[in-house]
Design an enzyme around this catalytic site. Structure first.
Site, PDB file in Angstrom:
ATOM      1  N   GLU A   1      49.887  19.994  87.052  1.00 30.23           N
ATOM      2  CA  GLU A   1      50.395  21.214  87.671  1.00 30.23           C
ATOM      3  C   GLU A   1      50.027  21.238  89.148  1.00 30.23           C
ATOM      4  O   GLU A   1      48.932  21.686  89.507  1.00 30.23           O
ATOM      5  CB  GLU A   1      49.778  22.433  86.986  1.00 30.23           C
ATOM      6  CG  GLU A   1      50.133  22.531  85.519  1.00 30.23           C
ATOM      7  CD  GLU A   1      50.226  23.986  85.089  1.00 30.23           C
ATOM      8  OE1 GLU A   1      51.291  24.365  84.625  1.00 30.23           O
ATOM      9  OE2 GLU A   1      49.252  24.720  85.267  1.00 30.23           O
TER      10      GLU A   1
ATOM     11  N   HIS B   1      42.988  25.467  84.166  1.00 30.33           N
ATOM     12  CA  HIS B   1      44.213  25.925  84.844  1.00 30.33           C
ATOM     13  C   HIS B   1      43.881  26.177  86.313  1.00 30.33           C
ATOM     14  O   HIS B   1      42.777  26.617  86.636  1.00 30.33           O
ATOM     15  CB  HIS B   1      44.728  27.200  84.177  1.00 30.33           C
ATOM     16  CG  HIS B   1      46.070  27.614  84.699  1.00 30.33           C
ATOM     17  ND1 HIS B   1      46.211  28.316  85.865  1.00 30.33           N
ATOM     18  CD2 HIS B   1      47.322  27.379  84.239  1.00 30.33           C
ATOM     19  CE1 HIS B   1      47.519  28.515  86.096  1.00 30.33           C
ATOM     20  NE2 HIS B   1      48.202  27.950  85.115  1.00 30.33           N
TER      21      HIS B   1
HETATM   22  P1  PGA Z   1      54.785  29.054  86.795  1.00 32.14           P
HETATM   23  O1  PGA Z   1      53.297  28.938  86.213  1.00 32.14           O
HETATM   24  O2  PGA Z   1      55.701  28.413  85.788  1.00 32.14           O
HETATM   25  O3  PGA Z   1      55.010  30.534  86.928  1.00 32.14           O
HETATM   26  O4  PGA Z   1      54.798  28.354  88.112  1.00 32.14           O
HETATM   27  C1  PGA Z   1      52.836  27.749  85.660  1.00 32.14           C
HETATM   28  C2  PGA Z   1      51.450  27.961  85.142  1.00 32.14           C
HETATM   29  O5  PGA Z   1      50.876  29.037  85.348  1.00 32.14           O
HETATM   30  O6  PGA Z   1      50.899  27.045  84.521  1.00 32.14           O
END
Ligand code: PGA
Length: 242
Positions: free
Chosen positions: A156, A84
């Site tokens: 992401e 992550h």
């Molecule tokens: P968020 O976080 O939806 O608050 O942007 C995504 C994540 O932590 O993977």
């Protein structure tokens, strides 16, 4: 690092009773380590999977404060988030460490949800594909086709996580296609097409539908908007109808 045990337990009990099994959606949650055991018990046989947010790469040893893949597997988790962006950027995790964690997860049949994503300056400098390719190459080094079948990939973009800025659905779709192309080259079309590639970064009820409508987006990894059951259920609803 949100919610108390009491709030978390109430959340999963309500989630379990609210989910319509006919939705044919795969849904999972990723609670903090200390709540995993209790939450796994509530969700046993519910069809909702439980993932840890991290593991260490070694089987066992003198790593005070760390948790192994086998430990989270033993208490009922089926998946684990690996790499992550907060782990990479706040805690300095390298691609080599992430690669070792993926191998540790696979060795105990825990499915890794590998997160990749570029930073804002990297996107602005036109380096998105370069960064993603490098992360995938390094993080999946030594992972064979058979093992690759167990992966989930989450795209992401770092600039979109917790910032309220979502990637445009088309922007996300483009990167998803790029990831699928990389996986096809590495593991062949059948495996690449069978893997879920999720989008994460400021997903909310208002944008979940349009993101899921993109052909290369197979799922969503939701952070802030998953903490309130009402908004999480709306996201699930939007995802199910796409
Ligand atoms: P968020 O976080 O939806 O608050 O942007 C995504 C994540 O932590 O993977």
């Amino acid at each position: 690092m949100n919610l108390t045990l009491e709030d978390g337990m109430e959340f999963v009990k309500l989630l379990k009773s609210s989910l319509n099994r006919e939705n044919e959606i795969v849904c999972g949650i990723c609670p903090p380590f200390v709540f995993l055991r209790d939450i796994c018990r509530v969700l046993e046989s519910s069809g909702i999977f439980v993932a840890a947010q991290n593991i260490h790469s070694d089987k066992n040893g003198a790593y005070t404060g760390e948790v192994s893949a086998l430990m989270v597997k033993e208490i009922g988790c089926t998946h684990v988030l690996i790499g992550h962006s907060e782990r990479r950027h706040l805690f300095g995790e390298t691609d080599a460490f992430i690669n070792a964690k993926i191998k540790a997860a696979l060795s105990v049949n825990l499915k890794p949800i590998l997160c990749v994503g570029e930073k804002l300056n990297e996107r602005e400098e036109g380096k998105t594909e370069y960064v993603i390719k490098n992360q995938l190459k390094e993080d999946l080094r030594g992972i064979n086709a058979n093992q690759a079948k167990e992966l989930v990939i989450a795209y992401e973009p770092v600039w979109a996580i917790g910032t309220g800025k979502t990637a445009l659905p088309e922007q996300a779709n483009e990167v998803h296609l790029f990831i699928r192309t990389f996986l096809t080259a590495e593991y062949g079309k059948d495996i690449a097409n069978s893997l879920y590639i999720q989008y994460g970064g400021s997903v909310k009820p208002e944008n979940a539908g349009e993101l899921m409508a993109q052909p290369a987006i197979d799922g969503l990894l939701v952070g802030g908007a998953s903490i309130k059951l009402e908004s999480f259920l709306k996201i699930i609803e939007a995802a199910s109808s796409n």
